[in-house]
Each structure stands twice: as structure tokens, then as C-alpha cells.
Design a protein around this motif. Structure first.
Motif, PDB file in Angstrom:
ATOM      1  N   MET A 170       0.830  -1.200   0.000  1.00 20.06           N
ATOM      2  CA  MET A 170       0.000   0.000   0.000  1.00 20.06           C
ATOM      3  C   MET A 170       0.864   1.250   0.000  1.00 20.06           C
ATOM      4  SD  MET A 170      -2.998   1.283  -0.092  1.00 20.06           S
ATOM      5  CE  MET A 170      -4.097  -0.079   0.308  1.00 20.06           C
ATOM      6  N   ALA A 171       1.982   1.215   0.741  1.00 23.76           N
ATOM      7  CA  ALA A 171       2.881   2.360   0.781  1.00 23.76           C
ATOM      8  C   ALA A 171       3.448   2.654  -0.607  1.00 23.76           C
ATOM      9  CB  ALA A 171       4.012   2.103   1.775  1.00 23.76           C
ATOM     10  N   ARG A 172       3.837   1.595  -1.337  1.00 24.75           N
ATOM     11  CA  ARG A 172       4.347   1.789  -2.697  1.00 24.75           C
ATOM     12  C   ARG A 172       3.265   2.347  -3.618  1.00 24.75           C
ATOM     13  NH1 ARG A 172       7.255  -3.006  -1.585  1.00 24.75           N
ATOM     14  NH2 ARG A 172       5.610  -4.300  -2.519  1.00 24.75           N
ATOM     15  N   ALA A 173       2.028   1.912  -3.389  1.00 26.21           N
ATOM     16  CA  ALA A 173       0.920   2.418  -4.207  1.00 26.21           C
ATOM     17  C   ALA A 173       0.686   3.904  -3.971  1.00 26.21           C
ATOM     18  CB  ALA A 173      -0.355   1.637  -3.896  1.00 26.21           C
ATOM     19  N   GLN A 174       1.077   4.382  -2.791  1.00 21.76           N
ATOM     20  CA  GLN A 174       0.944   5.798  -2.474  1.00 21.76           C
ATOM     21  C   GLN A 174       2.165   6.611  -2.900  1.00 21.76           C
ATOM     22  OE1 GLN A 174      -1.862   7.152  -1.199  1.00 21.76           O
ATOM     23  NE2 GLN A 174      -2.777   5.108  -1.331  1.00 21.76           N
ATOM     24  N   GLY A 175       3.109   5.969  -3.591  1.00 28.56           N
ATOM     25  CA  GLY A 175       4.268   6.673  -4.107  1.00 28.56           C
ATOM     26  C   GLY A 175       5.439   6.739  -3.149  1.00 28.56           C
ATOM     27  N   ILE A 176       5.425   5.948  -2.087  1.00 25.79           N
ATOM     28  CA  ILE A 176       6.505   5.944  -1.109  1.00 25.79           C
ATOM     29  C   ILE A 176       7.599   4.980  -1.570  1.00 25.79           C
ATOM     30  CG2 ILE A 176       7.132   5.380   1.278  1.00 25.79           C
ATOM     31  CD1 ILE A 176       4.268   6.097   2.079  1.00 25.79           C
ATOM     32  N   ASN A 177       8.829   5.424  -1.526  1.00 21.26           N
ATOM     33  CA  ASN A 177       9.962   4.546  -1.840  1.00 21.26           C
ATOM     34  C   ASN A 177      10.241   3.699  -0.604  1.00 21.26           C
ATOM     35  OD1 ASN A 177      12.482   3.363  -2.384  1.00 21.26           O
ATOM     36  ND2 ASN A 177      13.082   5.066  -3.706  1.00 21.26           N
ATOM     37  N   THR A 178       9.719   2.497  -0.584  1.00 18.79           N
ATOM     38  CA  THR A 178       9.796   1.668   0.615  1.00 18.79           C
ATOM     39  C   THR A 178      11.227   1.227   0.928  1.00 18.79           C
ATOM     40  OG1 THR A 178       9.223  -0.265  -0.733  1.00 18.79           O
ATOM     41  CG2 THR A 178       7.426   0.849   0.413  1.00 18.79           C
ATOM     42  N   ASN A 179      12.058   1.086  -0.097  1.00 14.42           N
ATOM     43  CA  ASN A 179      13.451   0.717   0.157  1.00 14.42           C
ATOM     44  C   ASN A 179      14.170   1.805   0.945  1.00 14.42           C
ATOM     45  OD1 ASN A 179      13.289  -1.748  -1.101  1.00 14.42           O
ATOM     46  ND2 ASN A 179      14.112  -1.039  -3.046  1.00 14.42           N
ATOM     47  N   VAL A 180      13.947   3.059   0.545  1.00 16.94           N
ATOM     48  CA  VAL A 180      14.558   4.179   1.261  1.00 16.94           C
ATOM     49  C   VAL A 180      14.034   4.253   2.692  1.00 16.94           C
ATOM     50  CG1 VAL A 180      14.754   6.699   1.353  1.00 16.94           C
ATOM     51  CG2 VAL A 180      14.996   5.511  -0.831  1.00 16.94           C
ATOM     52  N   MET A 181      12.732   4.042   2.867  1.00 13.49           N
ATOM     53  CA  MET A 181      12.137   4.099   4.206  1.00 13.49           C
ATOM     54  C   MET A 181      12.679   2.990   5.100  1.00 13.49           C
ATOM     55  SD  MET A 181      10.261   6.763   4.161  1.00 13.49           S
ATOM     56  CE  MET A 181      11.416   7.455   2.977  1.00 13.49           C
ATOM     57  N   LEU A 182      12.884   1.807   4.512  1.00 10.64           N
ATOM     58  CA  LEU A 182      13.426   0.692   5.293  1.00 10.64           C
ATOM     59  C   LEU A 182      14.847   0.991   5.754  1.00 10.64           C
ATOM     60  CD1 LEU A 182      13.236  -2.187   6.383  1.00 10.64           C
ATOM     61  CD2 LEU A 182      13.956  -3.024   4.139  1.00 10.64           C
ATOM     62  N   VAL A 183      15.668   1.499   4.835  1.00 18.10           N
ATOM     63  CA  VAL A 183      17.048   1.834   5.194  1.00 18.10           C
ATOM     64  C   VAL A 183      17.067   2.929   6.258  1.00 18.10           C
ATOM     65  CG1 VAL A 183      19.219   2.793   4.347  1.00 18.10           C
ATOM     66  CG2 VAL A 183      17.985   1.120   2.968  1.00 18.10           C
ATOM     67  N   LEU A 184      16.236   3.952   6.079  1.00 18.15           N
ATOM     68  CA  LEU A 184      16.191   5.050   7.040  1.00 18.15           C
ATOM     69  C   LEU A 184      15.748   4.560   8.415  1.00 18.15           C
ATOM     70  CD1 LEU A 184      16.511   8.050   7.564  1.00 18.15           C
ATOM     71  CD2 LEU A 184      14.154   8.391   6.766  1.00 18.15           C
ATOM     72  N   GLY A 185      14.753   3.688   8.432  1.00 15.64           N
ATOM     73  CA  GLY A 185      14.287   3.139   9.706  1.00 15.64           C
ATOM     74  C   GLY A 185      15.368   2.339  10.415  1.00 15.64           C
ATOM     75  N   LEU A 186      16.092   1.534   9.666  1.00 13.37           N
ATOM     76  CA  LEU A 186      17.191   0.753  10.249  1.00 13.37           C
ATOM     77  C   LEU A 186      18.303   1.667  10.764  1.00 13.37           C
ATOM     78  CD1 LEU A 186      17.382  -2.159   7.648  1.00 13.37           C
ATOM     79  CD2 LEU A 186      16.792  -2.388  10.073  1.00 13.37           C
ATOM     80  N   MET A 187      18.561   2.749  10.063  1.00 10.14           N
ATOM     81  CA  MET A 187      19.599   3.685  10.496  1.00 10.14           C
ATOM     82  C   MET A 187      19.206   4.387  11.787  1.00 10.14           C
ATOM     83  SD  MET A 187      20.841   5.358   6.860  1.00 10.14           S
ATOM     84  CE  MET A 187      22.144   6.342   7.632  1.00 10.14           C
ATOM     85  N   ILE A 188      17.946   4.811  11.873  1.00 12.52           N
ATOM     86  CA  ILE A 188      17.472   5.476  13.100  1.00 12.52           C
ATOM     87  C   ILE A 188      17.507   4.505  14.271  1.00 12.52           C
ATOM     88  CG2 ILE A 188      15.473   6.534  14.208  1.00 12.52           C
ATOM     89  CD1 ILE A 188      14.678   7.598  11.430  1.00 12.52           C
ATOM     90  N   SER A 189      17.039   3.284  14.041  1.00 16.06           N
ATOM     91  CA  SER A 189      17.026   2.274  15.099  1.00 16.06           C
ATOM     92  C   SER A 189      18.420   2.025  15.657  1.00 16.06           C
ATOM     93  CB  SER A 189      16.433   0.973  14.560  1.00 16.06           C
ATOM     94  OG  SER A 189      16.631  -0.096  15.466  1.00 16.06           O
ATOM     95  N   ASN A 190      19.377   1.784  14.758  1.00 18.48           N
ATOM     96  CA  ASN A 190      20.729   1.457  15.219  1.00 18.48           C
ATOM     97  C   ASN A 190      21.474   2.678  15.749  1.00 18.48           C
ATOM     98  OD1 ASN A 190      21.496  -1.553  14.618  1.00 18.48           O
ATOM     99  ND2 ASN A 190      20.215  -0.892  12.918  1.00 18.48           N
ATOM    100  N   ALA A 191      21.081   3.872  15.319  1.00 15.13           N
ATOM    101  CA  ALA A 191      21.650   5.082  15.912  1.00 15.13           C
ATOM    102  C   ALA A 191      21.254   5.179  17.386  1.00 15.13           C
ATOM    103  CB  ALA A 191      21.176   6.316  15.149  1.00 15.13           C
ATOM    104  N   LEU A 192      19.989   4.867  17.678  1.00 18.29           N
ATOM    105  CA  LEU A 192      19.532   4.883  19.077  1.00 18.29           C
ATOM    106  C   LEU A 192      20.245   3.813  19.897  1.00 18.29           C
ATOM    107  CD1 LEU A 192      15.658   5.362  18.701  1.00 18.29           C
ATOM    108  CD2 LEU A 192      17.395   7.079  19.211  1.00 18.29           C
ATOM    109  N   VAL A 193      20.401   2.629  19.308  1.00 10.80           N
ATOM    110  CA  VAL A 193      21.074   1.529  20.017  1.00 10.80           C
ATOM    111  C   VAL A 193      22.519   1.901  20.317  1.00 10.80           C
ATOM    112  CG1 VAL A 193      21.845  -0.859  19.823  1.00 10.80           C
ATOM    113  CG2 VAL A 193      19.559  -0.231  19.035  1.00 10.80           C
TER     114      VAL A 193
END
Length: 298
Positions: A170-193
């Protein structure tokens, strides 16, 4: 029961470690990705901060660079997952294994002592007893991080990350680049860790290459315990539940140690605790079914 001083010290540790649990929450619940990178990014943050502080860098600079190092580690996992199409679980394991060598290179040895360096704790202990200094740092640390995360995930970018984890098609259908969002989420998570690892190293007085072993299990325990205790949640309540879960986990560990459990059995105890917490919904459902059958028979 725990004496007052031990209780306060345990709560302080639970608050500090809850930032790591928030990082685990972002991948485990928000992104719906099992990320084992945290076992490597936690000691990476501790290693970077410890080395910089022993070389005279200001504490804020050391913490910032530790967080950036953790974000880069998460970015590597994201790259392996999105670009090389390696399953997220395996990508995290590969990054975690590689980070063991990276951490050794960063520190130059297995551990780095911070006893001769200024830390957040030593600076605050000049103004108040060490017991209360740890509690103050824990409260401020988790409040600032939780507030920042709550604000960010209410923005358009943060909402896009949440949408990616909730339903990537659904996110891709809304024009969201899910690959970029996944990488960004992983970066934020591990930055906090990694940031949590940097603060924990200051609390312990050293950084060690093996201090990240079992970090993912501790994070999952905090997340699951918080969810079981608090119940159905909004995002704000979820953040609060994770903090509560982290504190409860630390209190349980302190209690079982006080009752005589050998420290060598802590990892086994944690694994059993997480397994029980994860199976709690099934246990509740079957218990309710059993109770309903008893009512029908009576």
C-alpha cells in the motif's frame, strides 16, 4: 526485596537501557523487520564514544559520532536487504558479525577504560550523590529520546516509515519509496542503540567488545513485557510501555540475582522470560476458552 539504593540504581539502568529497547521497537514493531544488527551496533557506539572521550573529545561530540556510527551500521544492513536482496534477518547477522571486527579495530583492544575520563556521570556526581546522578541522567536521556522519536514519527517522513512497516504494498501504491524508508528506519534504530551503548559505557566505566551479546534479547524482553503489561496501545503509549518494560525487566533481573540465581544463568532466564511473554496472547486465549467451557458445564 531490593533495598532502596539497589532499587534506585536498577531503575536508573532500566531507564538508560530503554533507549536501546526503543531502537529495537522501531525495527521489530514499526518496520516489522527482525534486525540482529543491534548486537553489534550497541558495542560500536560504546567503542566509538569511549575512544573519543579518552582522546579528549567533548562528551556531546562523542555521543553524536557514536550515534552516526550506529546509523551507518544500520545503513549497511539496509543496503544488504534492499539492494542485494538478502533477507533482513540474515543481513543483520552478517552486519553483526562484521561489526565484531570493526569494534576491535575502533578500540584497538578488547576493552577501553573510562575511569580516568570525564563522563556524563562523573560530571553530574560533582553536584549530587552518584545514586541520584544515574537516575537524573536516565530520566533526562529517555525523555529527550522518546520525545524526539514521538515527534519524528508524527511527521510526513516518519509516517511514511510507519506505513512501510504496516503495509509496504500500500505504501508503494501511495508513491513511497519503501526501500529508502526501510534503510532510514534501520539507520534510526541502530543510531539509538549505539547512542545507548555510548551512555551505558559511561555508566559502567568501560567499553568492551563483548558487551553487545544478547542485546536483541534484552530489547525484545523490554518491548514484549511492556506490551503485555500495558495492553493495546497508541504510538505514544507504546513508547511509554517500552520504557516501563525495560525498567520491569531490570527489576526482575535484580530480584532473581538477589534470590541467588547464578549470573551465568541470566541469558537463559531472559530467553525463557521472552518466550513466555511472546506466548502470553496464546496462553490468554486458551485460558479464556477453558474458562468458557467450565462456565458452560456448570
Amino acid at each position: 526485596m531490593l533495598d532502596f539504593n539497589l532499587f534506585i540504581a536498577t531503575v536508573s539502568q532500566g531507564l538508560i537501557w530503554s533507549v536501546m529497547a526503543i531502537g529495537v521497537l522501531l525495527t521489530f514493531r514499526v518496520l516489522d523487520v527482525p534486525d540482529l544488527t543491534v548486537d553489534g551496533s550497541f558495542p560500536l557506539g560504546a567503542a566509538v564514544a569511549a575512544v573519543l572521550m579518552t582522546q579528549g573529545f567533548p562528551i556531546p561530540v562523542a555521543l553524536l559520532l557514536a550515534a552516526i556510527a550506529g546509523a551507518l551500521a544500520g545503513g549497511v544492513t539496509g543496503f544488504l536487504t534492499t539492494q542485494l536482496k538478502i533477507p533482513a534477518l540474515l543481513a543483520g547477522i552478517l552486519t553483526m558479525i562484521a561489526l565484531y571486527s570493526v569494534n576491535l579495530h575502533v578500540m584497538g583492544k578488547a576493552n577501553v577504560s573510562l575511569l580516568a575520563s570525564d563522563t556524563l556521570f562523573s560530571q553530574l556526581e560533582a553536584w549530587m550523590p552518584s545514586l541520584w546522578a544515574g537516575l537524573v541522567i536516565g530520566v533526562l536521556f529517555v525523555f529527550l529520546i522518546a520525545s524526539l522519536i514521538y515527534w519524528f514519527f508524527g511527521t510526513e517522513l516518519g509516517t511514511a516509515i510507519r506505513a512501510t512497516g504496516n503495509n509496504d504494498q500500500m505504501a508503494r501504491a501511495q508513491g513511497i519509496n519503501t526501500n529508502v524508508m526501510l534503510v532510514l528506519g534501520l539507520m534510526i534504530s541502530n543510531a539509538l542503540v549505539a547512542l545507548c551503548g555510548a551512555v551505558v559505557a559511561q555508566s559502567q566505566g568501560f567499553a568492551d567488545v563483548g558487551m553487545g551479546v544478547g542485546t536483541i534479547v534484552i530489547g525484545l524482553a523490554s518491548v514484549i513485557i511492556g506490551e503485555v503489561l500495558v495492553g493495546p496501545l497508541t504510538f505514544k503509549q507504546t513508547l511509554f510501555a517500552v520504557v516501563v518494560g525495560s525498567v520491569i525487566y531490570r527489576l526482575v533481573i535484580a530480584l532473581v540475582l538477589e534470590w541467588g540465581m547464578p549470573p551465568n544463568d541470566l541469558k537463559l532466564f531472559t530467553a525463557v522470560l521472552v518466550a513466555l511473554a511472546l506466548s502470553m496472547p496464546l496462553i490468554k486465549a486458551r485460558s479464556q476458552t477453558w474458562l468458557n467451557r467450565l462456565r458452560l458445564r456448570s
